[in-house]
Each structure stands twice: as C-alpha cells, then as structure tokens.
Design a protein around this motif. Structure first.
Motif, PDB file in Angstrom:
ATOM      1  N   ALA A  96      72.411  62.395  36.260  1.00  8.62           N
ATOM      2  CA  ALA A  96      71.915  63.724  35.901  1.00  8.62           C
ATOM      3  C   ALA A  96      70.389  63.749  35.923  1.00  8.62           C
ATOM      4  CB  ALA A  96      72.434  64.127  34.525  1.00  8.62           C
ATOM      5  N   ALA A  97      69.754  62.647  35.540  1.00 11.76           N
ATOM      6  CA  ALA A  97      68.290  62.580  35.563  1.00 11.76           C
ATOM      7  C   ALA A  97      67.780  62.625  37.001  1.00 11.76           C
ATOM      8  CB  ALA A  97      67.800  61.318  34.864  1.00 11.76           C
ATOM      9  N   VAL A  98      68.455  61.921  37.908  1.00 12.60           N
ATOM     10  CA  VAL A  98      68.062  61.962  39.321  1.00 12.60           C
ATOM     11  C   VAL A  98      68.215  63.386  39.858  1.00 12.60           C
ATOM     12  CG1 VAL A  98      68.689  61.194  41.644  1.00 12.60           C
ATOM     13  CG2 VAL A  98      68.523  59.541  39.788  1.00 12.60           C
ATOM     14  N   ALA A  99      69.313  64.040  39.494  1.00  8.84           N
ATOM     15  CA  ALA A  99      69.545  65.413  39.952  1.00  8.84           C
ATOM     16  C   ALA A  99      68.522  66.386  39.368  1.00  8.84           C
ATOM     17  CB  ALA A  99      70.957  65.854  39.579  1.00  8.84           C
ATOM     18  N   ALA A 100      68.072  66.132  38.135  1.00  8.01           N
ATOM     19  CA  ALA A 100      67.112  67.024  37.475  1.00  8.01           C
ATOM     20  C   ALA A 100      65.686  66.776  37.943  1.00  8.01           C
ATOM     21  CB  ALA A 100      67.184  66.847  35.957  1.00  8.01           C
ATOM     22  N   SER A 101      65.447  65.670  38.595  1.00  8.45           N
ATOM     23  CA  SER A 101      64.104  65.331  39.048  1.00  8.45           C
ATOM     24  C   SER A 101      63.684  66.287  40.164  1.00  8.45           C
ATOM     25  CB  SER A 101      64.092  63.889  39.560  1.00  8.45           C
ATOM     26  OG  SER A 101      62.821  63.542  40.010  1.00  8.45           O
ATOM     27  N   PRO A 102      62.517  66.914  40.040  1.00  5.10           N
ATOM     28  CA  PRO A 102      62.085  67.844  41.081  1.00  5.10           C
ATOM     29  C   PRO A 102      61.799  67.114  42.386  1.00  5.10           C
ATOM     30  CG  PRO A 102      60.334  67.530  39.479  1.00  5.10           C
ATOM     31  CD  PRO A 102      61.536  66.803  38.961  1.00  5.10           C
ATOM     32  N   PRO A 103      61.940  67.788  43.522  1.00  2.46           N
ATOM     33  CA  PRO A 103      61.670  67.138  44.810  1.00  2.46           C
ATOM     34  C   PRO A 103      60.187  66.787  44.950  1.00  2.46           C
ATOM     35  CG  PRO A 103      62.053  69.483  45.102  1.00  2.46           C
ATOM     36  CD  PRO A 103      62.351  69.179  43.668  1.00  2.46           C
ATOM     37  N   ALA A 104      59.931  65.780  45.746  1.00  2.00           N
ATOM     38  CA  ALA A 104      58.552  65.345  45.974  1.00  2.00           C
ATOM     39  C   ALA A 104      57.811  66.406  46.767  1.00  2.00           C
ATOM     40  CB  ALA A 104      58.545  64.024  46.728  1.00  2.00           C
ATOM     41  N   THR A 105      56.602  66.710  46.332  1.00  2.00           N
ATOM     42  CA  THR A 105      55.796  67.702  47.038  1.00  2.00           C
ATOM     43  C   THR A 105      54.516  67.082  47.595  1.00  2.00           C
ATOM     44  OG1 THR A 105      54.829  68.345  44.921  1.00  2.00           O
ATOM     45  CG2 THR A 105      56.665  69.658  45.740  1.00  2.00           C
ATOM     46  N   ARG A 106      53.955  66.133  46.875  1.00  3.00           N
ATOM     47  CA  ARG A 106      52.730  65.492  47.349  1.00  3.00           C
ATOM     48  C   ARG A 106      53.069  64.339  48.277  1.00  3.00           C
ATOM     49  NH1 ARG A 106      49.453  64.378  41.983  1.00  3.00           N
ATOM     50  NH2 ARG A 106      49.129  62.496  43.193  1.00  3.00           N
ATOM     51  N   ALA A 107      52.179  64.037  49.193  1.00  5.96           N
ATOM     52  CA  ALA A 107      52.425  62.996  50.188  1.00  5.96           C
ATOM     53  C   ALA A 107      52.664  61.630  49.543  1.00  5.96           C
ATOM     54  CB  ALA A 107      51.253  62.916  51.154  1.00  5.96           C
ATOM     55  N   ASP A 108      51.905  61.309  48.476  1.00  2.12           N
ATOM     56  CA  ASP A 108      52.090  60.003  47.831  1.00  2.12           C
ATOM     57  C   ASP A 108      53.447  59.913  47.137  1.00  2.12           C
ATOM     58  OD1 ASP A 108      51.171  61.910  46.032  1.00  2.12           O
ATOM     59  OD2 ASP A 108      50.220  60.428  44.733  1.00  2.12           O
ATOM     60  N   HIS A 109      53.969  61.032  46.658  1.00  2.00           N
ATOM     61  CA  HIS A 109      55.291  61.028  46.038  1.00  2.00           C
ATOM     62  C   HIS A 109      56.385  60.869  47.090  1.00  2.00           C
ATOM     63  CE1 HIS A 109      53.856  63.296  42.202  1.00  2.00           C
ATOM     64  NE2 HIS A 109      53.418  62.055  42.266  1.00  2.00           N
ATOM     65  N   VAL A 110      56.187  61.469  48.259  1.00  2.00           N
ATOM     66  CA  VAL A 110      57.174  61.351  49.331  1.00  2.00           C
ATOM     67  C   VAL A 110      57.287  59.897  49.771  1.00  2.00           C
ATOM     68  CG1 VAL A 110      57.719  62.020  51.695  1.00  2.00           C
ATOM     69  CG2 VAL A 110      56.863  63.726  50.084  1.00  2.00           C
ATOM     70  N   LYS A 111      56.141  59.195  49.857  1.00  2.00           N
ATOM     71  CA  LYS A 111      56.156  57.783  50.248  1.00  2.00           C
ATOM     72  C   LYS A 111      56.902  56.928  49.234  1.00  2.00           C
ATOM     73  CE  LYS A 111      51.672  57.479  51.146  1.00  2.00           C
ATOM     74  NZ  LYS A 111      50.383  56.845  51.348  1.00  2.00           N
ATOM     75  N   GLN A 112      56.825  57.290  47.964  1.00  2.00           N
ATOM     76  CA  GLN A 112      57.491  56.512  46.917  1.00  2.00           C
ATOM     77  C   GLN A 112      59.007  56.652  46.981  1.00  2.00           C
ATOM     78  OE1 GLN A 112      55.932  57.851  43.214  1.00  2.00           O
ATOM     79  NE2 GLN A 112      53.895  57.049  43.591  1.00  2.00           N
ATOM     80  N   GLY A 113      59.491  57.686  47.607  1.00  2.00           N
ATOM     81  CA  GLY A 113      60.930  57.914  47.647  1.00  2.00           C
ATOM     82  C   GLY A 113      61.386  58.668  46.408  1.00  2.00           C
ATOM     83  N   PRO A 114      62.682  58.857  46.277  1.00  2.00           N
ATOM     84  CA  PRO A 114      63.193  59.619  45.142  1.00  2.00           C
ATOM     85  C   PRO A 114      63.059  58.843  43.825  1.00  2.00           C
ATOM     86  CG  PRO A 114      64.993  58.705  46.405  1.00  2.00           C
ATOM     87  CD  PRO A 114      63.734  58.408  47.165  1.00  2.00           C
ATOM     88  N   ALA A 115      63.072  59.584  42.746  1.00  2.00           N
ATOM     89  CA  ALA A 115      63.025  58.964  41.422  1.00  2.00           C
ATOM     90  C   ALA A 115      64.299  58.156  41.200  1.00  2.00           C
ATOM     91  CB  ALA A 115      62.887  60.031  40.346  1.00  2.00           C
ATOM     92  N   GLU A 116      64.153  56.978  40.611  1.00  5.75           N
ATOM     93  CA  GLU A 116      65.299  56.124  40.297  1.00  5.75           C
ATOM     94  C   GLU A 116      65.380  55.926  38.794  1.00  5.75           C
ATOM     95  OE1 GLU A 116      64.886  52.410  42.309  1.00  5.75           O
ATOM     96  OE2 GLU A 116      64.755  53.339  44.279  1.00  5.75           O
ATOM     97  N   PHE A 117      66.552  56.122  38.251  1.00  8.38           N
ATOM     98  CA  PHE A 117      66.816  55.863  36.840  1.00  8.38           C
ATOM     99  C   PHE A 117      67.933  54.837  36.770  1.00  8.38           C
ATOM    100  CE2 PHE A 117      64.832  59.960  36.999  1.00  8.38           C
ATOM    101  CZ  PHE A 117      63.972  59.953  35.915  1.00  8.38           C
ATOM    102  N   LYS A 118      67.762  53.814  35.946  1.00 10.93           N
ATOM    103  CA  LYS A 118      68.709  52.700  35.890  1.00 10.93           C
ATOM    104  C   LYS A 118      69.460  52.694  34.562  1.00 10.93           C
ATOM    105  CE  LYS A 118      65.905  49.835  38.904  1.00 10.93           C
ATOM    106  NZ  LYS A 118      65.207  48.565  39.066  1.00 10.93           N
ATOM    107  N   ALA A 119      70.775  52.550  34.677  1.00  9.30           N
ATOM    108  CA  ALA A 119      71.636  52.450  33.496  1.00  9.30           C
ATOM    109  C   ALA A 119      71.963  50.986  33.251  1.00  9.30           C
ATOM    110  CB  ALA A 119      72.917  53.245  33.715  1.00  9.30           C
ATOM    111  N   SER A 120      71.990  50.592  31.988  1.00 10.18           N
ATOM    112  CA  SER A 120      72.353  49.214  31.662  1.00 10.18           C
ATOM    113  C   SER A 120      72.980  49.160  30.274  1.00 10.18           C
ATOM    114  CB  SER A 120      71.128  48.301  31.717  1.00 10.18           C
ATOM    115  OG  SER A 120      70.197  48.668  30.722  1.00 10.18           O
TER     116      SER A 120
END
Length: 95
Positions: free
Chosen positions: A33-57
């Motif tokens: 749900a956190a990945v889905a709620a994360s807004p899409p990358a708009t800046r070039a440096d954010h696009v290079k980083q790829g999508p936001a990742e949240f890890k469950a443990s």
C-alpha cells in the motif's frame, strides 16, 4: 470459575511461526500500500533512483514477534519524509 493464564505458553504463541507468518503477511500488505501511495517520480534524479521500495520484515523479540515496514531506498526515505507514505498506507491522515 477461575481462569489462570499460563504466561509461558502465551509467550510461545506470540513467537510461533504461525504468528510470524501472519505478521509478515500484514506487513507486506502495508508495504504494498505504501508503494501504491507513493507519488510518481517527477524530477530526473528521482526517475534514476527508480520506484520507492518499502520492506516488510518480522523480528522475534524477547517476549513476542514484531512486524515492521521500513523504507528500502533513498526515494522511499524522501517520500516518507515529505508525504508520510507509511502513515497513509495504514489509513491515517496528516494533520
């Protein structure tokens, strides 16, 4: 009728593999749900980083198993800092 709790068995239950599996399943739902709620990358440096990742443990503590969701990369940390993405994934609102 008197009811006495066997604390040792309750502790074993709270650390059991079944409880750990349930915690991991719920934490994974929140991470998704956190990945889905994360807004899409708009800046070039954010696009290079790829999508936001949240890890469950799941970690087994002294008295019980604990589930957690953490940010997995810089994009997720920035997103969490600015948008409280994990709070939104839990259904909460920013005040």
């Amino acid at each position: 009728m008197r009811f006495v709790i066997n604390h040792g068995n309750v502790e074993l239950l709270l650390k059991s593999p079944e409880v750990q599996a349930l915690l991991l399943m719920e934490a994974s739902k929140i991470a998704g749900a956190a990945v889905a709620a994360s807004p899409p990358a708009t800046r070039a440096d954010h696009v290079k980083q790829g999508p936001a990742e949240f890890k469950a443990s799941v970690n087994v503590g002294e008295k019980r198993a604990l589930g957690s969701v953490v940010t997995g990369n810089t994009r997720a940390r920035v997103d969490q800092a600015y948008h409280n993405t994990l709070l939104q994934a839990l259904g909460g609102e920013m005040i």
